[in-house]
Design an enzyme around this catalytic site. Structure first.
Site, short mmCIF file in Angstrom:
data_model
loop_
_atom_site.label_atom_id
_atom_site.label_comp_id
_atom_site.label_asym_id
_atom_site.label_seq_id
_atom_site.Cartn_x
_atom_site.Cartn_y
_atom_site.Cartn_z
N ASP A 149 -9.96 11.69 -4.52
CA ASP A 149 -11.14 12.57 -4.55
C ASP A 149 -10.84 13.76 -5.47
OD1 ASP A 149 -9.12 13.49 -2.69
OD2 ASP A 149 -10.50 15.14 -2.27
N GLU A 191 4.43 5.09 4.76
CA GLU A 191 3.97 6.40 5.23
C GLU A 191 5.18 7.20 5.65
OE1 GLU A 191 1.06 8.16 5.32
OE2 GLU A 191 2.55 9.57 6.01
N ASP A 226 10.26 7.22 2.14
CA ASP A 226 9.67 7.52 0.83
C ASP A 226 9.53 6.22 0.03
OD1 ASP A 226 9.25 8.24 -1.87
OD2 ASP A 226 9.99 10.25 -1.42
N GLU A 237 0.86 -1.19 0.00
CA GLU A 237 0.00 0.00 0.00
C GLU A 237 0.89 1.23 0.00
OE1 GLU A 237 -2.63 1.00 3.29
OE2 GLU A 237 -3.82 2.27 1.96
N LYS A 249 -1.96 22.57 -6.74
CA LYS A 249 -1.48 23.69 -7.57
C LYS A 249 -0.70 23.17 -8.77
CE LYS A 249 -1.08 27.04 -3.89
NZ LYS A 249 -0.19 27.60 -2.90
N ASP A 256 -1.51 12.32 -1.84
CA ASP A 256 -1.49 13.79 -1.78
C ASP A 256 -1.69 14.33 -3.19
OD1 ASP A 256 -0.93 13.55 0.90
OD2 ASP A 256 1.24 13.69 0.63
C1 LIG Z 1 -3.97 11.92 1.92
S1 LIG Z 1 -3.16 10.66 2.81
C2 LIG Z 1 -4.13 9.21 2.49
C3 LIG Z 1 -3.91 8.15 3.54
C4 LIG Z 1 -4.70 6.86 3.34
N1 LIG Z 1 -4.33 6.18 2.10
C5 LIG Z 1 -6.18 7.10 3.36
O1 LIG Z 1 -6.80 7.02 2.29
O2 LIG Z 1 -6.72 7.34 4.45
C6 LIG Z 1 -1.72 10.36 1.78
C7 LIG Z 1 -0.55 9.87 2.62
O3 LIG Z 1 0.52 9.47 1.76
C8 LIG Z 1 1.74 9.80 2.41
N2 LIG Z 1 2.77 9.89 1.36
C9 LIG Z 1 2.80 10.75 0.33
N3 LIG Z 1 3.86 10.54 -0.45
C10 LIG Z 1 4.53 9.50 0.10
C11 LIG Z 1 5.72 8.83 -0.24
N4 LIG Z 1 6.44 9.18 -1.31
N5 LIG Z 1 6.12 7.80 0.54
C12 LIG Z 1 5.39 7.45 1.64
N6 LIG Z 1 4.26 8.06 2.01
C13 LIG Z 1 3.83 9.08 1.26
C14 LIG Z 1 1.45 11.11 3.10
O4 LIG Z 1 2.30 11.34 4.21
C15 LIG Z 1 -0.02 10.92 3.54
O5 LIG Z 1 -0.13 10.45 4.86
#
Ligand SMILES: C[S@@+](CC[C@H](N)C(=O)[O-])C[C@H]1O[C@@H](n2cnc3c(N)ncnc32)[C@H](O)[C@@H]1O
Length: 236
Positions: free
Chosen positions: A181, A94, A121, A69, A148, A144
């Site tokens: 979304d 995460e 990452d 995931e 922008k 994320d």
């Molecule tokens: C908007 S949240 C969605 C979390 C979860 N999937 C949900 O739907 O409830 C997106 C998450 O991805 C993490 N994230 C973004 N880019 C990432 C990366 N390159 N490696 C690990 N985590 C990442 C962010 O820290 C954030 O917590």
């Protein structure tokens, strides 16, 4: 390990390392930038990959079926998924270590043996460490959106990411579950996947995977936001 950093990054100290958190079993810390007060590895010297040998058996007892995931937040999806699939393993990822800790606490409370979290990452971990043909499926829910236009370049679902996923997924037909979304991110991501000859859309307007809504999905549905979900097949 000595790494030659790109110009301008010399004053940063990086740890190219993977180790289990001593306080949180099943939480694996990866590639953290050493600077007090920062959480996210904002800059990574990705032109010098450290191809540390890695095997899924470092994380899981059962490596017959491993899913990934991408961006798991607090691990709500994985925690429910593991109840339905005790015979499979899943790595969550995460980069916010506080959320990753909350996720592993949930897994421990539920006594799941088949879940682990990577705090770091996920793109770099995938690129530098995940072995070829070793994943059975991948999930990416509400990444994320970087809304922008000037920030679109930071979006994770891009060609290099898809190519790494293809390399890591087992040959044959493996599924990639996608949800957002954000209309523009969805359109761009779907158009990119459609344009790649090794990816086929097998379901649009898909329901939540295994009927499980993620943390962000629950919130967004309550807010009445549109949800775009689809399932894709990667072919070797
Ligand atoms: C908007 S949240 C969605 C979390 C979860 N999937 C949900 O739907 O409830 C997106 C998450 O991805 C993490 N994230 C973004 N880019 C990432 C990366 N390159 N490696 C690990 N985590 C990442 C962010 O820290 C954030 O917590």
């Amino acid at each position: 390990m000595n790494i030659e950093l790109p110009t301008g990054l010399e004053h940063y100290e990086f740890i190219w390392d993977l180790h289990e958190d001593i306080h949180y079993p099943n939480l694996w810390l990866y590639l953290t930038r050493k600077q007090p007060g920062t959480i996210k590895p904002e800059l990574t010297p990705d032109n010098k990959p450290d191809r540390r040998n890695f095997s899924w058996s470092e994380f899981f007892k059962n490596t017959d079926h491993v899913e990934l995931e991408i961006g798991s937040g607090k691990g709500g999806f994985m925690n429910q998924w593991a109840k339905l699939h005790p015979d499979r393993s899943m790595l969550g990822s995460e980069w916010d270590v506080r959320w990753a800790r909350q996720a592993v606490k949930k897994f421990e409370a539920s006594r799941h043996q088949n879940l682990a979290m990577l705090s770091g990452d996920i793109f770099y971990f995938l690129q530098n460490h995940v072995p070829d043909n070793s994943l059975d499926a991948a999930h990416m829910y509400f990444p994320d959106p970087w809304p922008k236009k000037k920030h679109h370049k930071f979006r994770l679902l891009k060609e290099p990411f898809l190519k790494e996923l293809r390399r890591a997924l087992k040959p044959g037909s493996t599924k990639f579950y996608w949800a957002t979304d954000h209309q523009n991110y969805n359109e761009e991501a779907c158009a990119l996947m459609e344009s790649m000859d090794f990816i086929t859309c097998i379901q649009t307007d898909a329901p939540p995977t295994d009927g499980i809504m993620t943390g962000f999905e629950t919130k967004y549905r309550q807010e009445g936001r549109p949800i775009y979900r689809s399932v894709w097949e990667f072919k070797s």
